[in-house]
Design an enzyme around this catalytic site. Structure first.
Site, mmCIF file in Angstrom:
data_model
loop_
_atom_site.group_PDB
_atom_site.id
_atom_site.type_symbol
_atom_site.label_atom_id
_atom_site.label_comp_id
_atom_site.label_asym_id
_atom_site.label_seq_id
_atom_site.Cartn_x
_atom_site.Cartn_y
_atom_site.Cartn_z
ATOM 1 N N CYS A 2 -14.967 6.280 12.465
ATOM 2 C CA CYS A 2 -14.801 5.320 11.377
ATOM 3 C C CYS A 2 -13.373 4.805 11.353
ATOM 4 O O CYS A 2 -12.466 5.423 11.878
ATOM 5 C CB CYS A 2 -15.100 6.012 10.054
ATOM 6 S SG CYS A 2 -16.744 6.735 10.027
ATOM 7 N N ARG A 27 -14.202 0.034 15.857
ATOM 8 C CA ARG A 27 -14.407 1.494 15.946
ATOM 9 C C ARG A 27 -15.704 1.924 15.283
ATOM 10 O O ARG A 27 -16.234 2.983 15.574
ATOM 11 C CB ARG A 27 -13.260 2.211 15.249
ATOM 12 C CG ARG A 27 -11.933 2.010 15.897
ATOM 13 C CD ARG A 27 -10.865 2.439 14.949
ATOM 14 N NE ARG A 27 -10.883 3.871 14.809
ATOM 15 C CZ ARG A 27 -9.915 4.633 15.257
ATOM 16 N NH1 ARG A 27 -8.901 4.103 15.876
ATOM 17 N NH2 ARG A 27 -9.942 5.924 15.088
ATOM 18 N N TRP A 75 -19.079 4.376 10.893
ATOM 19 C CA TRP A 75 -20.033 4.583 11.985
ATOM 20 C C TRP A 75 -20.846 5.776 11.540
ATOM 21 O O TRP A 75 -20.346 6.914 11.521
ATOM 22 C CB TRP A 75 -19.324 4.847 13.308
ATOM 23 C CG TRP A 75 -20.267 4.976 14.460
ATOM 24 C CD1 TRP A 75 -20.988 3.976 15.039
ATOM 25 C CD2 TRP A 75 -20.629 6.178 15.161
ATOM 26 N NE1 TRP A 75 -21.749 4.481 16.064
ATOM 27 C CE2 TRP A 75 -21.564 5.822 16.157
ATOM 28 C CE3 TRP A 75 -20.258 7.508 15.053
ATOM 29 C CZ2 TRP A 75 -22.124 6.747 17.036
ATOM 30 C CZ3 TRP A 75 -20.811 8.438 15.922
ATOM 31 C CH2 TRP A 75 -21.736 8.053 16.890
ATOM 32 N N ASN A 99 -13.247 10.247 7.866
ATOM 33 C CA ASN A 99 -13.634 10.029 9.258
ATOM 34 C C ASN A 99 -13.854 11.406 9.865
ATOM 35 O O ASN A 99 -12.968 12.246 9.830
ATOM 36 C CB ASN A 99 -12.520 9.293 10.003
ATOM 37 C CG ASN A 99 -12.855 9.115 11.479
ATOM 38 O OD1 ASN A 99 -14.027 9.037 11.835
ATOM 39 N ND2 ASN A 99 -11.843 9.087 12.321
ATOM 40 N N GLY A 100 -15.065 11.660 10.378
ATOM 41 C CA GLY A 100 -15.346 12.967 10.984
ATOM 42 C C GLY A 100 -16.625 13.552 10.416
ATOM 43 O O GLY A 100 -17.470 12.835 9.881
ATOM 44 N N GLU A 480 -20.960 3.409 36.431
ATOM 45 C CA GLU A 480 -20.151 2.687 35.444
ATOM 46 C C GLU A 480 -20.689 1.269 35.231
ATOM 47 O O GLU A 480 -20.784 0.784 34.097
ATOM 48 C CB GLU A 480 -18.691 2.654 35.893
ATOM 49 C CG GLU A 480 -17.773 1.693 35.158
ATOM 50 C CD GLU A 480 -17.685 1.935 33.648
ATOM 51 O OE1 GLU A 480 -18.157 2.979 33.156
ATOM 52 O OE2 GLU A 480 -17.165 1.035 32.957
ATOM 53 N N LYS A 484 -21.970 -0.292 31.578
ATOM 54 C CA LYS A 484 -21.452 -1.539 30.973
ATOM 55 C C LYS A 484 -22.603 -2.424 30.519
ATOM 56 O O LYS A 484 -22.619 -2.949 29.418
ATOM 57 C CB LYS A 484 -20.593 -2.316 31.992
ATOM 58 C CG LYS A 484 -19.219 -1.787 32.217
ATOM 59 C CD LYS A 484 -18.264 -2.023 31.090
ATOM 60 C CE LYS A 484 -18.022 -0.884 30.158
ATOM 61 N NZ LYS A 484 -17.815 0.439 30.491
ATOM 62 N N GLU A 487 -24.517 -1.022 27.547
ATOM 63 C CA GLU A 487 -23.733 -1.037 26.302
ATOM 64 C C GLU A 487 -23.713 -2.386 25.622
ATOM 65 O O GLU A 487 -23.784 -2.471 24.410
ATOM 66 C CB GLU A 487 -22.275 -0.677 26.622
ATOM 67 C CG GLU A 487 -21.984 0.785 26.784
ATOM 68 C CD GLU A 487 -20.491 0.997 26.829
ATOM 69 O OE1 GLU A 487 -19.879 0.654 27.845
ATOM 70 O OE2 GLU A 487 -19.950 1.486 25.835
ATOM 71 N N HIS A 503 -36.264 8.888 46.762
ATOM 72 C CA HIS A 503 -36.810 10.176 46.278
ATOM 73 C C HIS A 503 -37.438 10.030 44.896
ATOM 74 O O HIS A 503 -37.271 10.899 44.043
ATOM 75 C CB HIS A 503 -35.684 11.223 46.258
ATOM 76 C CG HIS A 503 -35.113 11.476 47.614
ATOM 77 N ND1 HIS A 503 -35.803 12.136 48.610
ATOM 78 C CD2 HIS A 503 -33.941 11.102 48.167
ATOM 79 C CE1 HIS A 503 -35.062 12.174 49.710
ATOM 80 N NE2 HIS A 503 -33.923 11.560 49.470
ATOM 81 N N LYS A 602 -15.974 2.694 19.124
ATOM 82 C CA LYS A 602 -14.984 2.699 20.191
ATOM 83 C C LYS A 602 -14.593 4.114 20.604
ATOM 84 O O LYS A 602 -14.346 4.386 21.760
ATOM 85 C CB LYS A 602 -13.725 1.945 19.773
ATOM 86 C CG LYS A 602 -12.666 1.852 20.862
ATOM 87 C CD LYS A 602 -13.181 1.181 22.110
ATOM 88 C CE LYS A 602 -12.186 1.187 23.240
ATOM 89 N NZ LYS A 602 -12.763 0.718 24.508
HETATM 90 C C1 AGP Z 1 -17.213 3.061 27.533
HETATM 91 O O1 AGP Z 1 -17.533 1.686 27.734
HETATM 92 C C2 AGP Z 1 -17.834 3.614 26.282
HETATM 93 N N1 AGP Z 1 -17.384 2.904 25.149
HETATM 94 C C3 AGP Z 1 -17.773 5.112 26.175
HETATM 95 O O2 AGP Z 1 -18.569 5.637 27.215
HETATM 96 C C4 AGP Z 1 -16.375 5.747 26.293
HETATM 97 O O3 AGP Z 1 -15.901 5.630 27.615
HETATM 98 C C5 AGP Z 1 -16.507 7.246 25.968
HETATM 99 O O4 AGP Z 1 -16.956 7.363 24.638
HETATM 100 C C6 AGP Z 1 -15.187 8.003 26.129
HETATM 101 O O5 AGP Z 1 -14.227 7.483 25.259
HETATM 102 P P1 AGP Z 1 -12.684 7.904 25.487
HETATM 103 O O6 AGP Z 1 -12.283 7.365 26.825
HETATM 104 O O7 AGP Z 1 -11.944 7.273 24.354
HETATM 105 O O8 AGP Z 1 -12.625 9.409 25.467
#
Ligand code: AGP
Length: 607
Positions: A2, A27, A75, A99-100, A480, A484, A487, A503, A602
């Site tokens: 958050c 975030r 969040w 936050n948490g 990766e 992307k 996401e 396989h 984020k």
């Molecule tokens: C990456 O595009 C994502 N937003 C997510 O996988 C991110 O890489 C992951 O949560 C790790 O975050 P950090 O690098 O801040 O630890």
């Protein structure tokens, strides 16, 4: 994760807090709210599910004359997304944001209900409101109530509270991000979960340690004080000048932060070798390699984990040191074999990812040296590790990580080369810097010709599923690239080792499935035969491979040509930029919220 912003000072607090929340919306953005003391001295609380715009509409045009305000973008962890579960949570005695996660919330909730406290929301946060309320009603003062309440809660949390009587603001945290800031000229003071919210608003930042009460007070010069849980003044905080200008919070000529950040990569690549070979980063690199580890446990999540896979390959090939690439969310539950002379190496953009922090703590408890490859200086990971290598990516606002991935991999490669003695070899340093500069040049070219990728995206965005396939060091890039796309375009995509498709997964291939085939100079023939297997089953082939290859041209439906020569081990990063743009333009075709994709945040500060 958050977003939290608090402000106290002569200016209009509500506007400043809303500006900070706007910057933090990346975030977490399920809902938002503000609490402030209005010009009549009354505590006002406005909160609304949905994006920040909904809150602004709910607030109305203003202006709001207020000199003390706290705000929150959520969040959701506990409790669905609705107005009641939004923060701030308040009553006549206080208002607060969080936050948490309060891990023992259910137990505390039962105790509070037994004491007659009535809950309105489904959140764990409201438990802290209950504890504060009960303690204040027992006659404790505000700081004493914070101490007693904070001692009862378990889990990683940051709390920011507003006292309607004094209009003062308080903040405290345990294993969660919290920063305070002062603007001496305006004689105002801020608290936030992210320095980025305060860019251009404060001159100095203060990073309190866990269990330190930050007291933002009004009226006198002494705007900010820190207390331990005995309510003794303490120096348990670090401070630094704010080096972020307000401009970092703007998209400039770009439609999205993600696009802006993809375009920032060439400059960032160029500056990294100088930073570590001849700039401020030299001492941290020298310190990082002062002890050669027996084994390295590389731990990270998401994109950072994929960066770790590339770094693992580089360290093992160059130094013959065994590296274990581990998922942060799995590591502490697998009873890992940790030896005293091993190194725990944690990769994280935010430095606040709960699973990565927990892994670092496990390694520390087992006596390992710990090191971060991290973007946010002053983050929890940065403070908890023995050594830190900053990736120098600047603020990354787009939730989908792009430039941070590139900088993580390159920083890991610099560490690997330094382990191998590059700092004592001027020629090798020059070669590595030249290679980085060549990479920057090639990325510049991809960006200059990004319309090629945009056109491919326009052709393929209508399909239902995507495989990204790669061999060897391109396999992490396939993972990766698929992440992307998932996401930001909300389409199903899987990264797969090219040789593995036969396989089982090849059963999915038909004329509605796209295969993005990553073809580097290495393992070329094998990769081609894998593409043939897919083509034979009518899969749609998008090839990212060496320029001018007639065979590739013939077997591909779409062929994005690259110049690999001279890049060697940097080639995967080069290919990855194409995947970043491909995902970006497919998402544009889909019309999704690219910088704030649904369900994401984020930095994931909860387990
Ligand atoms: C990456 O595009 C994502 N937003 C997510 O996988 C991110 O890489 C992951 O949560 C790790 O975050 P950090 O690098 O801040 O630890």
């Amino acid at each position: 994760m958050c977003g939290i912003v608090g402000h106290l000072g002569p200016q209009n607090s509500v506007e400043l807090v809303l500006e900070g929340l706007q910057r933090l919306e990346y975030r977490g953005y399920d809902s938002a709210g503000v609490s402030f003391i209005d010009d009549q001295g009354n505590l006002q609380n406005f909160k609304k599910s949905g994006k920040l715009e909904n809150l602004k509409a709910h607030l109305g045009a203003g202006p709001f004359v207020a000199r003390s305000c706290i705000g929150h973008t959520r969040w959701a962890t506990h409790g669905e997304v609705n107005d009641t579960n939004s923060h701030p949570h308040s009553n006549e005695l206080l208002s607060m944001v969080h936050n948490g996660i309060i891990e023992n919330a259910p137990t505390l909730k039962n105790e509070l209900q037994a004491e007659g406290f009535e809950f309105k929301s489904q959140t764990d946060t409201e438990v802290f409101l209950g504890l504060m309320t009960v303690n204040l009603k027992k006659g404790l003062n505000f700081k004493q109530a914070i101490v007693e309440s904070f001692k009862k809660v378990e889990g990683n949390s940051a709390f920011v509270l507003l006292d309607p009587v004094t209009t003062d603001i308080y903040a405290i945290k345990r294993c969660a991000p919290l920063v305070c800031g002062i603007n001496a000229v305006q004689s105002e003071v801020f608290a936030s979960s992210d320095p980025y919210a305060l860019a251009g608003l404060v001159d100095k930042l203060y990073f309190p340690e866990d269990e330190v009460i930050c007291h933002l007070s009004s009226g006198n010069k002494n705007l900010l004080n820190f207390y331990d849980l005995n309510l003794e003044k303490t120096k348990k905080y670090k401070s630094k000048n704010q080096d972020l200008s307000a401009s970092v919070s703007e998209k400039g000529d770009y439609d999205h932060f993600m696009h802006k950040e993809i375009h920032e990569q060439p400059e960032l690549i160029r500056s990294l070798t100088h930073y570590y070979f001849a700039g401020e980063g030299v001492p941290s690199l020298e310190k990082a390699i002062s002890k050669k580890p027996e084994n390295i446990h590389l731990v990270a999540c998401g994109t950072a984990f994929y960066a770790g896979l590339v770094i693992k390959d580089h360290i093992e090939k160059l130094n013959r040191i065994r590296c274990y690439a581990e998922l942060g969310s799995e590591f502490r539950y697998k009873d890992p074999i940790l030896e005293k002379n091993d190194l725990g190496l944690f990769i994280s953009q935010s430095g606040e990812t709960a699973d990565t922090l927990a892994a670092q703590s496990l390694c520390k408890t087992n006596g390992l040296s710990t090191m971060s490859i991290v973007n946010v200086e002053g983050s929890t990971l940065f403070r908890d590790c023995d050594d830190n290598l900053l990736i120098r990516a600047g603020i990354e606002v787009g939730v989908a990580s792009t430039k941070a991935f590139t900088q993580q991999v390159l920083t890991g490669m610099i560490y690997s080369a330094a382990l191998n003695g590059i700092l004592e070899n001027g020629e090798k340093k020059k070669d590595m810097a030249a290679k980085f500069s060549l990479l920057a040049e090639r990325v510049d070219k991809i960006l200059a010709e990004e319309k090629i990728i945009e056109d491919v995206a326009k052709e393929i965005h209508i399909h239902k599923g995507y495989f990204y396939t790669g061999r060897g060091i391109y396999f992490p890039i396939a993972l990766e690239g698929a992440l992307k796309l998932k996401e930001i375009a909300y389409v199903h995509a899987e990264g797969y080792a090219s040789g593995e498709l036969k396989h089982g997964p090849i059963a999915l291939i038909d004329d509605s499935m796209v295969n993005v085939a990553l073809v580097g100079p290495e393992l070329y023939d094998k990769t081609i035969s894998n593409i043939q297997e897919i083509k034979a089953r009518k899969g749609i082939i998008v090839t990212i491979g060496p320029r001018g290859d007639e065979h590739l041209k013939e077997i591909s439906d779409y062929y994005i040509e690259l110049d690999f020569d001279g890049l060697d081990e940097l080639s995967p990063i080069y290919v990855n930029v194409v995947n970043q743009l491909l995902a970006y333009y497919i998402a544009r075709c889909k019309g999704t919220d690219i910088d704030k994709p649904r369900n994401l945040a984020k930095s994931v500060t909860v387990e």
